[in-house]
Design a protein around this motif. Structure first.
Motif, mmCIF file in Angstrom:
data_model
loop_
_atom_site.group_PDB
_atom_site.id
_atom_site.type_symbol
_atom_site.label_atom_id
_atom_site.label_comp_id
_atom_site.label_asym_id
_atom_site.label_seq_id
_atom_site.Cartn_x
_atom_site.Cartn_y
_atom_site.Cartn_z
ATOM 1 N N ASN A 296 62.623 -0.604 31.664
ATOM 2 C CA ASN A 296 62.731 -1.201 30.344
ATOM 3 C C ASN A 296 64.215 -1.348 30.030
ATOM 4 O OD1 ASN A 296 60.712 -1.733 27.971
ATOM 5 N ND2 ASN A 296 62.529 -0.879 26.997
ATOM 6 N N ALA A 297 64.574 -2.301 29.202
ATOM 7 C CA ALA A 297 65.964 -2.479 28.783
ATOM 8 C C ALA A 297 66.055 -2.311 27.279
ATOM 9 C CB ALA A 297 66.487 -3.857 29.197
ATOM 10 N N SER A 298 66.944 -1.463 26.837
ATOM 11 C CA SER A 298 67.123 -1.252 25.395
ATOM 12 C C SER A 298 68.380 -0.430 25.170
ATOM 13 C CB SER A 298 65.917 -0.522 24.794
ATOM 14 O OG SER A 298 65.791 0.781 25.335
ATOM 15 N N ALA A 299 68.853 -0.464 23.946
ATOM 16 C CA ALA A 299 69.903 0.462 23.534
ATOM 17 C C ALA A 299 69.248 1.803 23.212
ATOM 18 C CB ALA A 299 70.643 -0.086 22.321
ATOM 19 N N GLU A 300 70.064 2.804 23.042
ATOM 20 C CA GLU A 300 69.556 4.143 22.752
ATOM 21 C C GLU A 300 70.268 4.683 21.522
ATOM 22 O OE1 GLU A 300 68.395 7.475 25.857
ATOM 23 O OE2 GLU A 300 70.545 7.557 25.462
ATOM 24 N N THR A 301 69.507 5.247 20.608
ATOM 25 C CA THR A 301 70.106 5.917 19.457
ATOM 26 C C THR A 301 69.743 7.396 19.528
ATOM 27 O OG1 THR A 301 68.173 5.421 18.061
ATOM 28 C CG2 THR A 301 70.003 3.842 18.021
ATOM 29 N N GLU A 302 70.511 8.222 18.849
ATOM 30 C CA GLU A 302 70.269 9.659 18.945
ATOM 31 C C GLU A 302 70.626 10.363 17.650
ATOM 32 O OE1 GLU A 302 74.455 11.119 20.984
ATOM 33 O OE2 GLU A 302 72.816 10.546 22.322
ATOM 34 N N LYS A 303 70.082 11.560 17.481
ATOM 35 C CA LYS A 303 70.382 12.385 16.304
ATOM 36 C C LYS A 303 70.242 13.849 16.702
ATOM 37 C CE LYS A 303 69.905 11.997 11.316
ATOM 38 N NZ LYS A 303 71.141 11.207 11.236
ATOM 39 N N ARG A 304 71.137 14.675 16.131
ATOM 40 C CA ARG A 304 71.142 16.102 16.435
ATOM 41 C C ARG A 304 70.820 16.918 15.193
ATOM 42 N NH1 ARG A 304 73.024 19.063 20.488
ATOM 43 N NH2 ARG A 304 74.181 17.324 21.435
ATOM 44 N N MET A 305 70.153 18.050 15.432
ATOM 45 C CA MET A 305 69.818 18.976 14.346
ATOM 46 C C MET A 305 70.036 20.404 14.831
ATOM 47 S SD MET A 305 66.148 19.434 12.370
ATOM 48 C CE MET A 305 65.342 20.012 13.854
ATOM 49 N N PHE A 306 70.455 21.286 13.913
ATOM 50 C CA PHE A 306 70.651 22.706 14.209
ATOM 51 C C PHE A 306 69.650 23.546 13.417
ATOM 52 C CE2 PHE A 306 74.709 20.928 15.413
ATOM 53 C CZ PHE A 306 75.143 21.705 16.469
ATOM 54 N N ILE A 307 69.248 24.664 14.003
ATOM 55 C CA ILE A 307 68.433 25.663 13.305
ATOM 56 C C ILE A 307 69.073 27.021 13.557
ATOM 57 C CG2 ILE A 307 66.162 26.719 13.010
ATOM 58 C CD1 ILE A 307 64.919 24.222 14.241
ATOM 59 N N ASP A 308 69.334 27.758 12.490
ATOM 60 C CA ASP A 308 69.937 29.078 12.597
ATOM 61 C C ASP A 308 68.856 30.144 12.473
ATOM 62 O OD1 ASP A 308 71.496 31.572 11.657
ATOM 63 O OD2 ASP A 308 73.075 30.141 12.172
ATOM 64 N N HIS A 309 69.037 31.236 13.202
ATOM 65 C CA HIS A 309 68.052 32.313 13.188
ATOM 66 C C HIS A 309 67.795 32.840 11.779
ATOM 67 C CE1 HIS A 309 66.840 36.625 13.474
ATOM 68 N NE2 HIS A 309 66.032 36.153 14.397
ATOM 69 N N ARG A 310 68.835 32.907 10.954
ATOM 70 C CA ARG A 310 68.670 33.474 9.618
ATOM 71 C C ARG A 310 67.848 32.566 8.691
ATOM 72 N NH1 ARG A 310 74.339 32.583 9.803
ATOM 73 N NH2 ARG A 310 74.990 30.703 8.690
#
Length: 378
Positions: A296-310
């Motif tokens: 397949n041909a396409s661009a790629e987008t991304e997103k990051r998320m953090f989770i803290d133990h507390r």
């Protein structure tokens, strides 16, 4: 009593007879020496992006070896409809990467492959699918942690989506020390060789696809991405997930839907059975040879998320049991380390002794991670 004995021996005789009547059956599918080419990857048409294609070979079902079977020494090119070629370079273990490219999304593209035995393969020409940005990631905890994705295409053009992700988590050694052993000497650790904090990463393996085709708007709402079981060590300190999204074609969506059923939704005899896997890559050398994969041909987008133990509730840390020993030191050179058991390392000094402890409690790198902080970590 005699009747019972007679029934007993009769049962044994009948079972023996039936056992000799049963012939082993080895279906042809189990005996077939399948060695088909598997092509995994997509043409990345985003700005300043690299395309990665992974080549492997299938194994027969009866093969006792389960490790990946990479296809080495192949030649791969991205070819546009106007004949322009973009070569990929082999980087090891069946991975092939392009240079940083800026492919024109108005053109169509295909992948051409020549394997080390001279066989040629090519994908069908495909148009570049648009990929909207990921709106947000969220998580909810009800015991386990569930991670969700939200996205939409205001142009109402995408409709079919595929996702994958990389998890990264920080973890600490059970005992925090200030020393490292190099050769036969002890040194004070610094940020370059500390072994208290480590980071480990893992790529997703599940097939994640979604569609908005049945909706009036091109919206993906609260799409499940992954579940982290309660008390999983991944969130003993801090956890991050980077989700990648790309738009795919309707044919690609159908293909990956079959892959998903084949690999993840197997059930009983009366459940939906897997369909035949037909991709868009074909052999030019042998038209009857199956090839597994869909380009397949396409661009790629991304997103990051953090989770803290507390931020979590009831997310316990299981304590480790660490053996410690006191050993005398050379009074003329306290930095000298002569203890030969590789399962132990220096912990701290105590008078004329040094306290050593099991390495798996002091050295976080023993558990597979790296002690180099990722550039994106915050």
């Amino acid at each position: 009593m005699n009747k019972l004995i007679l029934k007993y021996y009769s049962a044994i005789i009948i079972a023996t007879v039936f056992a000799h009547c049963v012939k082993p059956y080895n279906p042809p599918a189990l005996q077939a020496k399948n060695n088909y080419l598997v092509v995994d990857g997509f043409i990345n048409t985003g700005a300043n992006q690299v395309t990665t294609i992974i080549l492997t070979r299938t194994r027969s079902i009866s093969d006792s070896v389960t490790a990946t079977n990479p296809e080495l020494g192949a030649s791969i090119q991205i070819v546009s409809n106007d004949g322009t070629t973009y070569p990929l370079t082999e980087t090891g273990n069946g991975n092939y990467q392009s240079a940083v490219l800026n492919l024109n999304i108005s053109k169509t593209y295909q992948v051409k492959i020549t394997t080390s035995n001279g066989h040629k393969y090519s994908s069908e020409l495909v148009s570049s699918a648009q990929t909207p940005p990921i709106d947000s990631l969220s998580w909810q905890q009800q015991g386990d942690v569930n991670i969700y994705l939200y996205t939409h295409d205001p142009a109402n053009n995408t409709h079919y989506y595929k996702w994958d992700y990389t998890e990264t988590w920080e973890y600490k050694s059970f005992l925090q020390g200030y020393y490292v052993v190099k050769g036969d000497h002890i040194f004070v650790s610094d940020t370059t060789d500390q072994i208290d904090s480590c980071w480990q990463s893992k790529l997703s393996t599940n097939i994640l696809i979604g569609s908005s085709i049945a909706l009036s708007d091109d919206v993906i709402n609260q799409e499940p991405i992954t579940i982290i079981p309660q008390n999983d060590p991944k969130i003993f300190e801090r956890y991050s997930i980077l989700v990648r999204q790309r738009g795919i074609s309707a044919d690609a969506y159908k293909y990956w839907g079959i892959v998903q059923k084949n690999s993840q939704d197997r059930g009983g005899l009366f459940d939906l059975q897997p369909g035949q896997l037909v991709g868009n890559i074909h052999s030019e050398t042998d038209l009857t040879e199956p090839v597994i994969g869909f380009i397949n041909a396409s661009a790629e987008t991304e997103k990051r998320m953090f989770i803290d133990h507390r931020e979590l509730t009831d997310w316990g840390k299981s304590p480790d049991t660490c053996d410690q020993k006191a050993i005398p030191q050379d009074p003329n050179d306290f930095s000298h380390y002569y203890y030969t058991d590789p399962d132990y390392t220096a912990f701290f000094f105590s008078g004329s002794d040094i306290i050593i402890a099991q390495k798996f409690c002091l050295d976080c790198t023993v558990h597979g991670g790296t002690n180099h902080r990722p550039s994106f970590w915050r």
